[in-house]
Design an enzyme around this catalytic site. Structure first.
Site, PDB file in Angstrom:
ATOM      1  N   SER A 211      55.295  28.637  20.340  1.00 36.63           N
ATOM      2  CA  SER A 211      55.506  27.208  20.722  1.00 36.63           C
ATOM      3  C   SER A 211      54.918  26.333  19.880  1.00 36.63           C
ATOM      4  CB  SER A 211      54.975  26.997  22.081  1.00 36.63           C
ATOM      5  OG  SER A 211      54.842  25.490  22.410  1.00 36.63           O
TER       6      SER A 211
ATOM      7  N   TYR B  41      47.642  26.137  27.695  1.00 42.72           N
ATOM      8  CA  TYR B  41      49.018  26.769  27.452  1.00 42.72           C
ATOM      9  C   TYR B  41      49.066  27.053  25.772  1.00 42.72           C
ATOM     10  CZ  TYR B  41      53.989  27.164  26.131  1.00 42.72           C
ATOM     11  OH  TYR B  41      55.135  27.708  25.428  1.00 42.72           O
TER      12      TYR B  41
ATOM     13  N   LYS C  43      49.216  30.366  23.371  1.00 43.86           N
ATOM     14  CA  LYS C  43      50.195  30.614  22.329  1.00 43.86           C
ATOM     15  C   LYS C  43      49.629  30.941  21.050  1.00 43.86           C
ATOM     16  CE  LYS C  43      53.977  30.758  24.435  1.00 43.86           C
ATOM     17  NZ  LYS C  43      54.680  32.240  24.926  1.00 43.86           N
TER      18      LYS C  43
END
Length: 328
Positions: free
Chosen positions: A117, A141, A145
Site C-alpha cells: 500500500s 495499518y 504493510k
C-alpha cells in the site's frame, strides 16, 4: 503454473482472480470470508475457506493443489480500526503473512506476490512519490504493510523465491456491478452513501497547500490494479530466484477531493446536491500523495488505462445495484 490467491473473494481479490483467469492462468482462492463474498469466486475455481493464521490448512492447501505461486491480498485494511486495534492488525497482517510464508517455503512455492500500500510512505513531502521515497507510515495499518514487505523480501532471499510488492494508491471502480466495493471506507463510496441518504458529502480540510485547498490523491481503477498483478505474476518466473520487485501502482495523476466530489455529482446526476460541507482536517492526512509510475512501466510494461470518470461510473453502477433508490 497454479497460483493461490489469498483474499480472492474480496473486492480487489475478485478482480485479480478474473484477470488471471482471462489470461489463461490457473488459480485457486483462499479466503476466511470475514469481508469476502463467496459469490465472487467464479464457478470452477477451487475455493478453500480458511485463515492465514492456520498454518496446517495452508500447508495442506499449497501441497494438495500443487501451488507454484502465491498472490497475497488477504489483510485487514481499515486505517481507523488499525489505530483502535493495533494488536489485531499486527496479528492478522504480519503474523498471518509470516505463517503463510513459512507454509510457502515449506511446500516449495517459487513465487510470491504481496499486496502492499501507499500507506507505507506516510506523509511524503514530494510532488511524485517514487519507490525510493522514504517510508514513514502514520498508522498501524501502514506499519503492517511495511513490515510485510520486509518479511516477503527476507523470506524470498532465504528460500530462493522470486517476490514482488505492489504499493497501491487509491483504488476505485469495478469491472462490473457485481464486483463493486461493498465497503464505505474510501472516498467514492463514502460520497455515494451521503448522496443516497440525502446529506452533503464532507471535505476534511480545505486549507491545504494545493490548488483548491483540498487533499490531492492518485485514484486508480481496480481493473488496472488487477492488470498490474497479472503483469507482475507473469514476470516473476523469469526473474532471478531470491530477487524482489517493488513498484507503485498508480496513474501518476492527482485529483483533488473537491474535484472528485464534483465529478461524482456529474456522473450520478446529483449535481449541486453533491456540494460538500467543510469539516476540520483529519490528523495525519497529507496534502498530496501521487505516484510516480515510471518503474512499473519500465519493469512490467504496465500503464493504467482508466480515468477518474470511468472509475466513478463503474462504481456507481455497482452502488445502484445494491441501492436502487439512489439512482436518478
Amino acid at each position: 503454473m497454479t497460483w493461490l490467491i489469498t483474499g480472492g473473494a474480496g473486492f480487489i481479490g475478485a478482480h485479480v482472480v478474473r484477470a488471471m483467469l482471462a489470461a489463461g492462468e490457473r488459480v485457486a482462492v483462499y479466503d476466511d470470508l470475514s469481508t469476502g463474498d463467496p459469490a465472487r469466486v467464479p464457478d470452477g475455481v477451487t475455493f478453500v475457506k480458511g485463515s492465514v493464521l492456520d498454518g496446517t490448512l495452508l500447508r495442506r492447501t499449497l501441497s494438495d493443489l500443487g501451488i507454484d505461486g502465491v498472490v497475497h491480498l488477504a489483510a485487514k485494511k481499515q486505517v481507523g480500526e488499525s489505530v483502535e486495534r493495533p494488536l489485531h492488525y499486527y496479528r492478522e497482517n504480519v503474523h498471518g503473512l509470516e505463517t503463510l510464508l513459512e507454509a510457502a517455503a515449506g511446500t516449495g512455492v517459487r513465487h510470491f506476490l504481496f499486496s502492499s500500500s501507499a500507506a507505507v510512505y506516510g506523509m511524503p513531502d514530494v510532488d511524485l512519490v517514487t519507490e525510493n521515497t522514504p517510508c514513514a507510515p502514520l498508522n498501524p495499518y501502514g506499519e503492517t504493510k511495511l513490515a510485510g514487505e520486509w518479511l516477503v523480501r527476507a523470506a524470498g532471499r532465504a528460500h530462493g523465491m522470486t517476490t514482488a510488492c505492489l504499493r497501491y494508491f487509491n483504488v476505485a471502480g469495478a469491472a462490473d456491478e457485481h464486483l463493486a466495493d461493498t465497503g464505505v471506507s474510501n472516498l467514492v463510496p463514502m460520497v455515494f452513501e451521503k448522496l443516497t441518504d440525502g446529506s452533503a458529502p464532507v471535505i476534511f480540510g480545505d486549507d491545504y497547500d494545493t490548488p483548491d485547498g483540498t487533499c490531492v490523491r492518485d485514484f486508480i481503477h481496480v481493473e488496472d490494479i488487477a492488470a498490474a498483478h497479472l503483469a507482475a505474476a507473469r514476470a516473476l518466473p523469469g526473474r532471478e530466484p531470491g530477487s524482489d520487485l517493488t513498484v507503485n501502482v498508480g496513474r501518476g495523476e492527482g485529483v483533488s477531493v473537491r474535484e472528485m466530489i464534483t465529478l461524482i455529482g456529474e456522473v450520478t446526476g446529483y449535481g449541486p446536491a453533491a456540494d460538500p460541507v467543510r469539516a476540520p482536517r483529519r490528523a495525519g492526512d497529507p496534502a498530496r500523495v501521487v505516484a510516480s509510475a515510471d518503474r512499473i512501466r519500465a519493469e512490467l510494461g504496465w500503464t493504467a488505462r482508466h480515468d477518474a470518470r470511468t472509475m466513478v461510473a463503474s462504481a456507481w453502477a455497482g452502488w445502484c445495484r445494491r441501492h436502487p433508490e439512489a439512482r436518478r
